[in-house]
Design an enzyme around this catalytic site. Structure first.
Site, PDB file in Angstrom:
ATOM      1  NE  ARG A 162       4.396 -11.274 -35.372  1.00  0.00           N
ATOM      2  CZ  ARG A 162       5.383 -10.763 -36.097  1.00  0.00           C
ATOM      3  NH1 ARG A 162       6.444 -11.488 -36.371  1.00  0.00           N
ATOM      4  NH2 ARG A 162       5.305  -9.539 -36.575  1.00  0.00           N
ATOM      5  CG  ASN A 219       3.566  -4.428 -30.355  1.00  0.00           C
ATOM      6  OD1 ASN A 219       4.717  -4.240 -30.719  1.00  0.00           O
ATOM      7  ND2 ASN A 219       3.111  -5.632 -30.062  1.00  0.00           N
ATOM      8  CG  HIS A 274      10.580 -12.389 -38.212  1.00  0.00           C
ATOM      9  ND1 HIS A 274      11.620 -12.415 -39.117  1.00  0.00           N
ATOM     10  CD2 HIS A 274       9.992 -11.183 -38.353  1.00  0.00           C
ATOM     11  CE1 HIS A 274      11.664 -11.279 -39.779  1.00  0.00           C
ATOM     12  NE2 HIS A 274      10.696 -10.503 -39.336  1.00  0.00           N
ATOM     13  CG  HIS A 310      11.321  -6.760 -46.414  1.00  0.00           C
ATOM     14  ND1 HIS A 310      10.685  -7.967 -46.181  1.00  0.00           N
ATOM     15  CD2 HIS A 310      11.447  -6.159 -45.203  1.00  0.00           C
ATOM     16  CE1 HIS A 310      10.422  -8.082 -44.888  1.00  0.00           C
ATOM     17  NE2 HIS A 310      10.876  -7.006 -44.270  1.00  0.00           N
ATOM     18  CE1 TYR A 332      12.287  -9.467 -33.175  1.00  0.00           C
ATOM     19  CE2 TYR A 332      12.258  -9.266 -35.557  1.00  0.00           C
ATOM     20  CZ  TYR A 332      12.057  -8.721 -34.314  1.00  0.00           C
ATOM     21  OH  TYR A 332      11.623  -7.419 -34.218  1.00  0.00           O
ATOM     22  NE  ARG A 385       6.735   3.213 -40.814  1.00  0.00           N
ATOM     23  CZ  ARG A 385       5.822   2.399 -41.354  1.00  0.00           C
ATOM     24  NH1 ARG A 385       5.583   1.225 -40.806  1.00  0.00           N
ATOM     25  NH2 ARG A 385       5.169   2.749 -42.443  1.00  0.00           N
ATOM     26  NE  ARG A 437      12.934  -3.417 -39.445  1.00  0.00           N
ATOM     27  CZ  ARG A 437      12.363  -2.202 -39.501  1.00  0.00           C
ATOM     28  NH1 ARG A 437      13.039  -1.162 -39.041  1.00  0.00           N
ATOM     29  NH2 ARG A 437      11.158  -2.042 -39.996  1.00  0.00           N
TER      30      ARG A 437
END
Length: 674
Positions: free
Chosen positions: A552, A43, A580, A418, A451, A388, A358
């Site tokens: 989160r 991270n 998530h 998204h 997730y 990204r 993704r």
């Protein structure tokens, strides 16, 4: 800077500090604690690649903000330095002795043990040496240290002259760790130490004065100025190829490195504008995720995913009978795969449309879509090429899909798509029947293993008609404007009605509270940043609305401030799975309105993305989501409370009475499937 808002970067560092906290806890299995160190490190690397360049750029804009941004950079550096000290202390003083007690000797900041020297020398010569490249600093020329790769700076004296030799540590090529078991003890070494133990092979005849590690982190942003010109996939591919050549944002070096050698690195590699950070002897400790010890007794108890019980044998018959809501990874992701696999084979299916943000590297969904196209279905895939760090994988998949006959739609200029939605059309007895799959997370069977997300399968006509109109809009590849006739009544779609509808829902609770009626809002997000939404929550709290937030990551809202946010509570959960899913629950005079979706409340989600949030209408499914939220808000073993300063307080607890929401939810879903 708004005094009623926490700085977003400091808030994110608070979240990463919460991740680091898991590594300190006795109640977390030993090998999992190492993994949390890995997650923290990974991270932080991304933070330096993405956020630090933005902060540096802002600090150089001469519009009165530069002092505030410089102060932020100073605070960021202070917070990270403190966390890094905790990281090192936990590893050295807690985890290494605990590993030793289990018969695992992680040789850390120590010479290679004598009983391993012969084996590690052979390993060096046979496996590692092939990947080593040596560059003398005095003749570095065009040598360019790669992003986040580790190097040694070896100080030598040769023929009476001093020099520095740079050598790479080829962790990706041969793995970061070496392990061997001798007399019942499992030894683990880094290849860093094996290289250091064999320097005589690298600089024969030279006197080695010193050997210290360093790495350089570089800006990760892509420069996509005008996406209307040329092929977007080709343009992004070109940018990916030079991404790792970006400006340096951080030089991380062993704190023992002599000042003269450090200055040589800075001057030779033009690192004057990079943040110089003292670190330990080892970098890229995200590699602890691959620590070569596997023991069930030192890891989380296994939770096999629960198969979703379909009311009918075939999935489209099941969805036709009732809405279905999956909660992964508690539920098996196989039901989602079955949705796409049946669509590919079903002779009644005519059309499939899907957004992909993704994709898994070996995506089964991608393969199902290719099979569907080969089987004569009209398959339309919107591939977001600007996701990204997933750009290259998405480009590779888009080419494969296109070659199989899938219609590919690329990115909308200026916007990321998204949304996580799919639509299947079948011809049943001469009429078109629609089946929708709307999710809070990516269509990615890899991340679905860790997730937590929610996936709705429905035949709701109004919702799916709006979803079809959204896909028609996406095919136009243009930004939303006054000419777009798309006014959804069921779906909340960013760029069309999402923000206004959420503001209206908050406003309805505010009005109810002012009228003395029960009013409450319960929201779960990854990140809460956008000021308009936060101010509306403040307004609701001041009217007496009880607001409970489960955030989160970034939370710029300041809870519990007298006169501003006394009725707002913020909690944060970090546990074995990454939280998530986004959930929105509004009291609505006792008839709760419940939404799920892809959208956080951040500037990027609301203003620069196409997002979809969707209602859950089925009474039982709504009740299940409300119960999940109740369980999470009652968590004492993994949750903390976030205070007005953004600090993690009030937990978590390792006591025998501590409750863990993820464990409780898993048991609940497991029991319901019996």
């Amino acid at each position: 800077m708004n005094p009623h808002l926490t700085n977003r970067d400091i808030s994110w560092l608070s979240f990463n500090g919460r991740v680091l906290l898991e590594a300190t806890r006795q109640g977390v299995p030993l090998l999992e604690r190492l993994k949390f160190l890995s997650i923290y490190s990974s991270n932080l690397d991304e933070f330096y690649r993405v956020r630090i360049p933005a902060l540096i750029a802002l600090s150089r804009i001469d519009d009165g903000r530069e002092k505030a941004e410089e102060d932020t950079l100073d605070e960021v550096s202070r917070v990270i330095a403190g966390q890094q000290q905790t990281f090192g202390r936990v590893l050295r003083e807690a985890l290494l002795p605990s590993l030793e007690a289990q018969g695992i000797r992680f040789v850390y900041r120590q010479p290679v043990p004598e009983l391993l020297k012969a084996a590690t020398k052979a390993y060096f010569l046979s496996r590692i040496a092939a990947f080593l490249q040596l560059v003398r600093l005095s003749a570095a020329g065009d040598f360019f240290p790669e992003n986040n790769k580790i190097y040694f700076a070896i100080g030598i004296t040769e023929g009476g002259k001093e020099d520095v030799v740079i050598v790479n540590i080829p962790a990706p090529e041969c793995g970061r760790f070496y392990t061997d078991t001798i007399e019942g003890i499992q030894y683990v070494l880094t290849i860093d130490d094996i290289i250091k133990d064999n320097l005589a092979f690298l600089v024969p005849g030279a006197e080695v004065r010193s050997c210290y590690s360093f790495k350089i982190t570089r800006d990760a942003e892509l420069d996509l100025a005008d996406e209307f010109k040329g092929d977007i996939a080709e343009k992004i591919e070109q940018q990916i190829n030079i991404r790792d050549l970006g400006l340096a944002t951080r030089l991380l070096y062993d704190a023992g490195m002599p000042a003269a050698e450090l200055q040589q690195l800075v001057q030779t590699f033009h690192l004057e504008n990079a943040t110089q950070v003292e670190g330990g002897a080892y970098h890229n400790l995200r590699d602890l995720a691959d620590f070569p010890v596997k023991r069930d007794s030192l890891s989380y108890e296994r939770w096999p995913s629960v198969p979703y019980r379909l009311p009918r044998e075939r999935i489209f018959d099941s969805i036709q009978e009732q809405d279905m809501l999956l909660h992964v990874p508690y539920h098996s992701y196989d039901t989602v795969l079955q949705f796409f696999n049946e669509a590919a084979l079903d002779p009644l299916v005519t059309d499939i449309s899907i957004t992909l943000y993704r994709m898994a590297g070996d995506s089964l969904i991608g393969n199902a879509l290719m099979s569907a196209a080969r089987n004569g279905k009209n398959v339309t895939v919107f591939v977001e090429l600007k996701a990204r760090f997933d750009e290259a994988n998405n480009i590779r998949w888009s080419k494969r899909l296109k070659a199989a006959g899938v219609k590919i739609i690329y990115s909308i200029p200026g916007l990321k798509v998204h949304a996580k939605v799919a639509l299947v059309k079948r011809k049943v007895e001469g009429r078109s029947v629609y089946y929708g799959l709307l999710a809070t997370g990516n269509f990615n069977e890899g991340t679905a293993r860790f997730y937590t997300d929610h996936i709705l399968m429905t035949t709701h006509k109004g919702m799916l008609r709006e979803l079809e109109l959204l896909f028609i809009f996406l095919a136009k590849r243009r930004e939303p404007g006054t000419g777009d006739r798309f006014t959804p009544e069921h779906l909340l779609v960013a760029q069309f009605n999402l923000q206004n509808e959420f503001l209206r829902l908050i406003g309805e609770e505010t009005t109810a509270a002012r009228q003395g009626k029960p009013a409450s809002i319960c929201i779960k997000l990854n990140n809460l940043e956008e000021e308009v939404m936060i101010n509306k929550l403040y307004e609701a709290a001041q009217a007496g609305v009880k607001i409970t937030l489960l955030i989160r990551g970034i939370c710029r809202l300041k809870p519990g401030v007298p006169g501003l946010s006394e009725g707002i509570t913020v909690k944060r959960i970090v546990d074995r799975y990454l939280e998530h899913g986004r959930i929105f629950i509004f009291h609505n005079n006792g008839d709760p309105k419940v939404y799920l979706g892809s959208a956080d409340w951040m500037n990027r989600n609301i203003y620069r993305r196409i997002e979809v949030c969707f209602p859950v209408y089925d009474t039982q499914l709504k009740a299940a989501l409300q119960e999940m939220m109740r369980i999470q808000l009652a968590d004492t073993g993994s949750a903390v409370t976030v205070d007005a300063a953004g600090n993690n307080t009030g937990g978590p607890s390792d006591g025998p009475d501590a409750t863990h929401a993820q464990q409780t939810i898993y048991q609940m879903i497991k029991q319901s499937s019996l």
